[in-house]
Design a protein around this motif. Structure first.
Motif, PDB file in Angstrom:
ATOM      1  N   LEU A 110     -28.323 -45.800  21.018  1.00 59.73           N
ATOM      2  CA  LEU A 110     -29.221 -46.942  20.885  1.00 59.73           C
ATOM      3  C   LEU A 110     -29.826 -46.972  19.488  1.00 59.73           C
ATOM      4  CD1 LEU A 110     -30.627 -45.739  24.119  1.00 59.73           C
ATOM      5  CD2 LEU A 110     -30.131 -48.166  23.969  1.00 59.73           C
ATOM      6  N   GLY A 111     -29.850 -48.137  18.877  1.00 57.84           N
ATOM      7  CA  GLY A 111     -30.446 -48.246  17.553  1.00 57.84           C
ATOM      8  C   GLY A 111     -30.539 -49.683  17.098  1.00 57.84           C
ATOM      9  N   GLY A 112     -30.836 -49.844  15.835  1.00 59.09           N
ATOM     10  CA  GLY A 112     -30.969 -51.171  15.257  1.00 59.09           C
ATOM     11  C   GLY A 112     -32.398 -51.678  15.247  1.00 59.09           C
ATOM     12  N   ARG A 113     -33.331 -50.874  15.753  1.00 58.62           N
ATOM     13  CA  ARG A 113     -34.763 -51.202  15.716  1.00 58.62           C
ATOM     14  C   ARG A 113     -35.512 -49.890  15.884  1.00 58.62           C
ATOM     15  NH1 ARG A 113     -36.811 -50.565  20.865  1.00 58.62           N
ATOM     16  NH2 ARG A 113     -35.456 -51.145  22.605  1.00 58.62           N
ATOM     17  N   SER A 114     -36.809 -49.917  15.646  1.00 64.15           N
ATOM     18  CA  SER A 114     -37.635 -48.741  15.870  1.00 64.15           C
ATOM     19  C   SER A 114     -37.789 -48.543  17.370  1.00 64.15           C
ATOM     20  CB  SER A 114     -39.002 -48.933  15.210  1.00 64.15           C
ATOM     21  OG  SER A 114     -39.808 -47.813  15.433  1.00 64.15           O
ATOM     22  N   LEU A 115     -37.442 -47.363  17.860  1.00 63.75           N
ATOM     23  CA  LEU A 115     -37.506 -47.060  19.289  1.00 63.75           C
ATOM     24  C   LEU A 115     -38.832 -46.380  19.620  1.00 63.75           C
ATOM     25  CD1 LEU A 115     -33.858 -45.758  19.543  1.00 63.75           C
ATOM     26  CD2 LEU A 115     -34.702 -47.993  20.279  1.00 63.75           C
ATOM     27  N   GLN A 116     -39.382 -46.716  20.755  1.00 65.20           N
ATOM     28  CA  GLN A 116     -40.703 -46.200  21.148  1.00 65.20           C
ATOM     29  C   GLN A 116     -40.587 -44.825  21.814  1.00 65.20           C
ATOM     30  OE1 GLN A 116     -43.482 -48.044  20.250  1.00 65.20           O
ATOM     31  NE2 GLN A 116     -41.855 -49.167  19.208  1.00 65.20           N
ATOM     32  N   TRP A 117     -41.690 -44.084  21.811  1.00 65.97           N
ATOM     33  CA  TRP A 117     -41.757 -42.796  22.492  1.00 65.97           C
ATOM     34  C   TRP A 117     -43.110 -42.704  23.188  1.00 65.97           C
ATOM     35  CZ3 TRP A 117     -37.823 -39.779  23.409  1.00 65.97           C
ATOM     36  CH2 TRP A 117     -38.070 -38.541  23.998  1.00 65.97           C
ATOM     37  N   PRO A 118     -43.208 -42.265  24.405  1.00 66.60           N
ATOM     38  CA  PRO A 118     -42.106 -41.775  25.223  1.00 66.60           C
ATOM     39  C   PRO A 118     -41.262 -42.931  25.763  1.00 66.60           C
ATOM     40  CG  PRO A 118     -44.146 -41.656  26.474  1.00 66.60           C
ATOM     41  CD  PRO A 118     -44.508 -42.119  25.083  1.00 66.60           C
ATOM     42  N   PRO A 119     -39.992 -42.630  26.071  1.00 70.01           N
ATOM     43  CA  PRO A 119     -39.075 -43.692  26.461  1.00 70.01           C
ATOM     44  C   PRO A 119     -39.243 -44.172  27.898  1.00 70.01           C
ATOM     45  CG  PRO A 119     -37.932 -41.614  26.476  1.00 70.01           C
ATOM     46  CD  PRO A 119     -39.320 -41.344  25.939  1.00 70.01           C
ATOM     47  N   GLY A 120     -39.785 -43.334  28.807  1.00 69.17           N
ATOM     48  CA  GLY A 120     -39.771 -43.699  30.230  1.00 69.17           C
ATOM     49  C   GLY A 120     -41.065 -44.251  30.744  1.00 69.17           C
TER      50      GLY A 120
END
Length: 120
Positions: A110-120
């Motif tokens: 997964l990519g192409g943008r800033s991913l958030q954390w935590p994921p769930g």
């Protein structure tokens, strides 16, 4: 071990491997294929699956260690080809509580943008 109630039926991924269901394949070799997810959760969402049917992470055997390592090398190659130079996430879901929906081991890229954390 796998608890998939439909284990006797071919998974959608097996149908893709068999050529019965089309997929937008971005990489393939003798051990695995990679293709765009039909329900993307990020601008780039690719699945890397082994040709060998392994239902879950819990079903990986010692004989599968090299194959699993290969899946991650392919994930890295695919990310590079897709231009994910700023980073990406790899995910493997396991079982119902892990939100695994297809009981054929697969690595999400997964990519192409800033991913958030935590994921769930």
């Amino acid at each position: 071990m796998s608890t998939d109630p439909a284990a006797s039926e071919p998974t959608i991924f097996q149908k893709i491997l068999d050529g019965d269901v089309p997929a937008d394949i971005v990489y393939e070799d003798e051990q695995c294929i990679a293709f765009h997810d039909v329900n993307p959760q990020a601008p780039t969402h690719i699945l890397v699956i082994p040709r060998k049917p392994i239902p879950t992470v819990d079903d990986i055997s010692p004989d599968d260690e090299a194959l699993v390592g290969h899946l991650f090398r392919v994930a890295s190659k695919v990310a590079e080809r897709e231009g994910l130079d700023n980073g990406y996430r790899t995910v493997i879901n396991c079982g119902d509580d892990g939100q695994q929906t297809v009981y054929h081991l697969h690595v999400h890229v997964l990519g192409g943008r800033s991913l958030q954390w935590p994921p769930g």
